[in-house]
Design an enzyme around this catalytic site. Structure first.
Site, PDB file in Angstrom:
ATOM      1  N   SER A  66       3.304  -2.340 -12.104  1.00  0.00           N
ATOM      2  CA  SER A  66       2.080  -2.133 -12.889  1.00  0.00           C
ATOM      3  C   SER A  66       1.296  -3.416 -13.137  1.00  0.00           C
ATOM      4  O   SER A  66       0.734  -3.606 -14.221  1.00  0.00           O
ATOM      5  CB  SER A  66       2.411  -1.427 -14.214  1.00  0.00           C
ATOM      6  N   GLY A 107       4.606   1.877 -10.994  1.00  0.00           N
ATOM      7  CA  GLY A 107       3.746   3.054 -10.962  1.00  0.00           C
ATOM      8  C   GLY A 107       3.675   3.803 -12.284  1.00  0.00           C
ATOM      9  O   GLY A 107       3.190   4.933 -12.341  1.00  0.00           O
ATOM     10  N   TRP A 127       0.822  -1.226   0.000  1.00  0.00           N
ATOM     11  CA  TRP A 127       0.000   0.000   0.000  1.00  0.00           C
ATOM     12  C   TRP A 127       0.849   1.268   0.000  1.00  0.00           C
ATOM     13  O   TRP A 127       0.322   2.363  -0.074  1.00  0.00           O
ATOM     14  CB  TRP A 127      -0.942   0.001   1.211  1.00  0.00           C
ATOM     15  N   GLY A 149       1.270  -2.778  -6.320  1.00  0.00           N
ATOM     16  CA  GLY A 149       1.190  -1.466  -5.689  1.00  0.00           C
ATOM     17  C   GLY A 149      -0.198  -0.876  -5.878  1.00  0.00           C
ATOM     18  O   GLY A 149      -1.159  -1.247  -5.191  1.00  0.00           O
ATOM     19  N   GLY A 150      -0.329   0.019  -6.846  1.00  0.00           N
ATOM     20  CA  GLY A 150      -1.563   0.774  -7.074  1.00  0.00           C
ATOM     21  C   GLY A 150      -2.832  -0.070  -7.089  1.00  0.00           C
ATOM     22  O   GLY A 150      -3.838   0.283  -6.459  1.00  0.00           O
TER      23      GLY A 150
HETATM   24  P1  13P Z   1       2.676  -0.529  -8.966  1.00  0.00           P
HETATM   25  O1  13P Z   1       1.902  -1.828  -8.987  1.00  0.00           O
HETATM   26  O2  13P Z   1       1.865   0.641  -8.515  1.00  0.00           O
HETATM   27  O3  13P Z   1       3.417  -0.319 -10.235  1.00  0.00           O
HETATM   28  O4  13P Z   1       3.791  -0.698  -7.818  1.00  0.00           O
HETATM   29  C1  13P Z   1       4.577  -1.826  -7.817  1.00  0.00           C
HETATM   30  C2  13P Z   1       5.347  -1.864  -6.564  1.00  0.00           C
HETATM   31  O5  13P Z   1       6.244  -1.076  -6.359  1.00  0.00           O
HETATM   32  C3  13P Z   1       4.977  -2.873  -5.566  1.00  0.00           C
HETATM   33  O6  13P Z   1       5.921  -2.936  -4.544  1.00  0.00           O
END
Ligand code: 13P
Length: 254
Positions: free
Chosen positions: A213, A173, A10, A234-235
């Site tokens: 991503s 990201g 998160w 992440g997101g």
């Molecule tokens: P995203 O899924 O937002 O690209 O982030 C990946 C991440 O850094 C998970 O630790």
């Protein structure tokens, strides 16, 4: 066969109330998932209340970082034993944001892994190259350095339960994920490297996630690869629907 592990990072998002609401949705939607390890890594401020909510649930708790000392005068830091105390079973170590924004080195990563293992926390160790390193064909070299230095002086016994997350920095990201082939190529490289450093059985047992991503739209292609054993998200882990969909789409491959 390696058990799949999908973890949500998160990062610096969510208040306690927002996190609790999300956990209610996740628990409702994911309660019957049995063959996939599900891990959530919220900010420190949410660990205590989410830990209570996740007691006897199939969703496990993880932290995003730790400090390698056990206790003492280290203002602002949290130790492995404190994470264990609040109910964590996992901890992310060496995330690229920590390496790039906070100057974390492979040597620091090594100390953190050591502290985590000592407290029986499962480290999720992140490695990955930047865009310019990839463009200069340095990807394998960079990953090799991160693994050789980060994993220095560990026995096979210590290393065998750890999780590695391959997270190419250019994919984090950005909405631009590595293709399944690009991710698989590096993950095979990592597994071969582990076989060289330790042995083939250890290398075959260690789970390697892909991160960068990951979304419901691309998880299926990624998870079909033989050396991709899950995802660090992440997101898309910040919304009940997208994170749940990612996990649900992995069920046929679990
Ligand atoms: P995203 O899924 O937002 O690209 O982030 C990946 C991440 O850094 C998970 O630790």
């Amino acid at each position: 066969m390696r058990r799949l592990i999908i973890a949500g990072n998160w990062k610096m998002n969510k208040t306690i109330k927002e996190g609790e609401d999300l956990i209610v949705s996740f628990k409702r939607r994911l309660y019957n998932i049995e063959n996939i390890d599900i891990v959530l890594c919220p900010p420190y401020t949410l660990l205590s209340s989410l830990s209570d909510m996740l007691i006897s649930s199939n969703i496990k708790l993880g932290a995003q970082d730790l400090f390698w000392e056990n206790k003492g005068a280290y203002t602002g830091k949290i130790s492995a034993s404190q994470l264990k105390d609040v109910g964590c079973q996992y901890v992310i170590i060496g995330h690229s944001e920590r390496r790039h924004y906070f100057g974390e080195t492979d040597e620091m990563v090594n100390k953190k892994i050591k502290a985590a293992i000592k407290s029986a926390l499962v480290p999720i160790v992140c490695v990955g190259e930047t865009l310019s390193q990839r463009e200069q064909n340095q990807t394998f070299e960079v990953i090799k350095g991160q693994i050789q230095e980060g994993f220095k002086d560990f026995s096979q016994e210590e290393i065998k339960n750890l999780v590695i997350a391959y997270e190419p920095v250019w994919a984090i990201g950005t909405g631009r994920n590595a293709t399944a082939e690009q991710a698989e190529e590096v993950q095979v490289y990592i597994r071969n490297l582990l076989a060289e450093i330790y042995d083939k059985d250890i290398a075959q047992g260690i789970r390697i996630q892909y991160g960068g991503s990951v979304k419901p739209e691309n998880i299926e292609q990624l998870i079909q690869q033989p050396d991709i054993d899950g995802a660090l998200v992440g997101g898309a882990s910040l919304e009940a629907d997208s994170f749940s969909q990612i996990i649900e789409k992995c069920i046929p491959f679990s």
